[in-house]
Design an enzyme around this catalytic site. Structure first.
Site, PDB file in Angstrom:
ATOM      1  N   LYS A  74     -30.943 -32.584 -16.896  1.00 37.54           N
ATOM      2  CA  LYS A  74     -30.489 -31.589 -17.751  1.00 37.54           C
ATOM      3  C   LYS A  74     -29.719 -32.434 -19.226  1.00 37.54           C
ATOM      4  O   LYS A  74     -29.189 -33.208 -18.957  1.00 37.54           O
ATOM      5  CB  LYS A  74     -29.553 -30.573 -17.478  1.00 37.54           C
ATOM      6  CG  LYS A  74     -29.225 -29.571 -18.460  1.00 37.54           C
ATOM      7  CD  LYS A  74     -28.444 -28.458 -17.664  1.00 37.54           C
ATOM      8  CE  LYS A  74     -27.820 -27.442 -18.641  1.00 37.54           C
ATOM      9  NZ  LYS A  74     -27.160 -26.204 -17.942  1.00 37.54           N
ATOM     10  N   SER A 151     -28.321 -21.953 -19.285  1.00 36.57           N
ATOM     11  CA  SER A 151     -28.528 -22.955 -20.213  1.00 36.57           C
ATOM     12  C   SER A 151     -29.639 -24.192 -19.623  1.00 36.57           C
ATOM     13  O   SER A 151     -30.191 -24.849 -20.204  1.00 36.57           O
ATOM     14  CB  SER A 151     -27.227 -23.587 -20.715  1.00 36.57           C
ATOM     15  OG  SER A 151     -26.638 -24.117 -19.385  1.00 36.57           O
ATOM     16  N   SER A 175     -26.059 -20.763 -15.068  1.00 36.20           N
ATOM     17  CA  SER A 175     -27.077 -21.470 -16.136  1.00 36.20           C
ATOM     18  C   SER A 175     -28.135 -21.947 -15.103  1.00 36.20           C
ATOM     19  O   SER A 175     -29.014 -22.827 -15.537  1.00 36.20           O
ATOM     20  CB  SER A 175     -26.432 -22.563 -16.753  1.00 36.20           C
ATOM     21  OG  SER A 175     -25.716 -21.857 -17.756  1.00 36.20           O
TER      22      SER A 175
END
Length: 490
Positions: A74, A151, A175
């Protein structure tokens, strides 16, 4: 022949490498070809470092459980010296780290071949991934008009699209689980402090944030968690020890469990009818498997918790901006609207508010613990609900244009109304998971959320594996991953 990484899981790919049927370079070739073919429509994979990946293969990969499997991290919060990061923000574009974080060191030791990063919203504070630094929104492989969530939205989109079989994510308010729900994947949030945060941070968002993974199978998550679990040097606190490993926990079914079913929000408000129907279907499935399912929900002070969550995250966002700009306000060309709003909100809070909010989060965790009460034996073992209150949102609905940070998070049309389940377990620190068990009438994934008592990760992941065996989802793939969406489980 490796035609598509969307047709299997990471464990199976590693087995192909171990048997000599495919090489790590060939798997990387397939992943890069999938990026070239699918990423222009998705905008999920960024900052590709093919040279770093090829060198890792040439230098000799560790003989871990995922040796040779392509992997993505990520673009937020996981420091890696060979992988520059934008952190979802123009303010932090092209950040270079002097060393690897503890979690990335452990990920690398599994033998994966990391070759790039995945998109995230600025600050990680959205349920959609539409950061300006990436030049446009990230889209859902099931329907490009919809968000893959946030996210860890880029991670969810990349796995669902068959670019990789597994990807790193992180979860501070859902997330990992929100993208898992939105993209038809498995997402597991461990107990607080199960995974390391250092050395660049002691904790994330007062302990509410933790790393995780987006996977196709429960076994991939279980093995990766075992490889990464445990405190790093100097950790401020640690999770309770597991009675057995995650991999061992999924190898046999758990005991028959008491399951509390909630087909509304945890405060009793109705949710989308297709989603509530999927929750009840999941309850019937668990009953058929021999578990005891009864309607129930905790009586914890959710509204107070969410106000505290919002203040803590606002203060954390302001602190991050301050590390770059000092005390001057961020400009629109530096930070998006929601981030500027979070900075402004933090300026209105009393200097003692942070510790007060942390105390409220801790009190909420005790309320949730009393509901489960594993030692007293009177509460449920598992809480079953939806992951999101409705199917995946349209792109643009949760864009970061507004500067009203509080309304964005907690207003009637805000993130918490859309995702009223996930952040609860970040606040309480409990393990929670989203399973791809439901589908909307127009073919979008609906995640089912399971949570267990603090520290009971092995019980929860064991149940997830049992459900996966009873209702296999491995063959359910977005059209972009190589198979028609009509091949869904009913």
């Amino acid at each position: 022949m490796i035609g598509d990484l969307g047709v299997t899981d990471a464990t199976a790919l590693a087995d192909l490498v171990a048997r000599g049927e495919v090489t790590p370079d060939e798997l990387l070739d397939a992943a890069l070809a999938a990026v070239e073919a699918r990423n222009p429509a998705l905008n999920a994979v960024v900052l590709i470092q093919e040279g770093v990946a090829r060198k890792a293969i040439a230098d000799g990969l560790p003989t871990g459980p995922f040796r040779g499997v392509p992997f993505l991290i990520k673009d937020l919060g996981i420091e890696a010296k060979d992988f520059p990061s934008h952190n979802g923000s123009r303010l932090f574009a092209n950040t270079v780290y002097p060393g690897d974080s503890s979690i990335f060191q452990r990920i690398k030791a599994t033998g994966v071949v990391t070759f790039g990063r995945t998109t995230s919203p600025e600050g990680g504070i959205g349920a959609a991934t539409e950061a300006a630094v990436y030049g446009g929104p990230t889209r859902n492989p099931w329907n490009l008009d919809h968000t893959p969530g946030g996210s860890s939205g880029g991670a969810g989109a990349a796995v669902a699209a068959g670019i990789v079989a597994m990807a790193h994510g992180s979860d501070g308010g859902g997330s990992v689980r929100i993208p898992a729900s939105s993209c038809g994947l498995f997402g597991f949030k461990p107990t607080r402090a199960r995974l390391p945060d250092g050395p660049y941070a002691g904790e994330g968002w007062a302990g509410m944030a933790i790393d995780g993974f987006l996977t196709r199978s429960v076994r991939d998550t279980a093995v990766m968690l075992d490889a990464c679990a445990g405190p790093d040097l100097g950790a401020p606190y640690v999770a309770p020890p597991l009675a057995r490993s995650h991999a061992d926990a999924i190898s046999r079914p758990p005991r028959r469990l008491r399951v509390a079913l909630c087909d509304t929000t945890l405060t009793g408000e109705p949710i989308h009818p297709e989603v509530s129907a999927a929750v009840r279907d999941a309850g019937r499935l668990l009953e058929a498997m021999g578990h005891r399912v009864e309607p129930s929900r905790p009586k914890a002070d959710v509204a107070r918790m969410m106000r505290a969550w919002t203040d803590i995250v606002g203060i954390g966002t302001a602190l991050t901006i301050r590390s770059k700009l000092g005390d001057r306000p961020p400009r629109p060309d530096e930070v998006e609207g929601v981030g500027r709003g979070a900075w402004a909100h933090a300026q209105t809070l009393h200097p003692t508010r942070y510790l007060e909010a942390v105390g409220e989060i801790h009190a909420f965790g005790r309320q949730m613990a009393a509901f489960f009460d594993p030692e007293g034996g009177t509460g449920p073992d598992i809480l079953l609900s939806a992951t999101l209150a409705e199917p995946p949102a349209k792109v643009g609905r949760f864009a970061h244009d507004t500067e009203d940070y509080v309304a964005y998070r907690t207003g009637p049309d805000g993130i918490f109304a859309y995702s009223p389940f996930c952040a609860i377990f970040n606040a309480s620190g409990q393990p929670a998971a989203s399973l791809p068990l439901g589908w909307s009438d127009d073919g979008l994934p609906i995640g089912i959320h399971l949570a267990a008592a603090f520290g009971q990760d092995e019980l929860l992941i064991g149940l997830c594996a049992e459900i996966e065996r009873a209702t296999p989802w491995a063959g359910i793939r977005a059209p972009m991953a190589g198979e028609s969406a009509t091949n869904r489980l009913s």
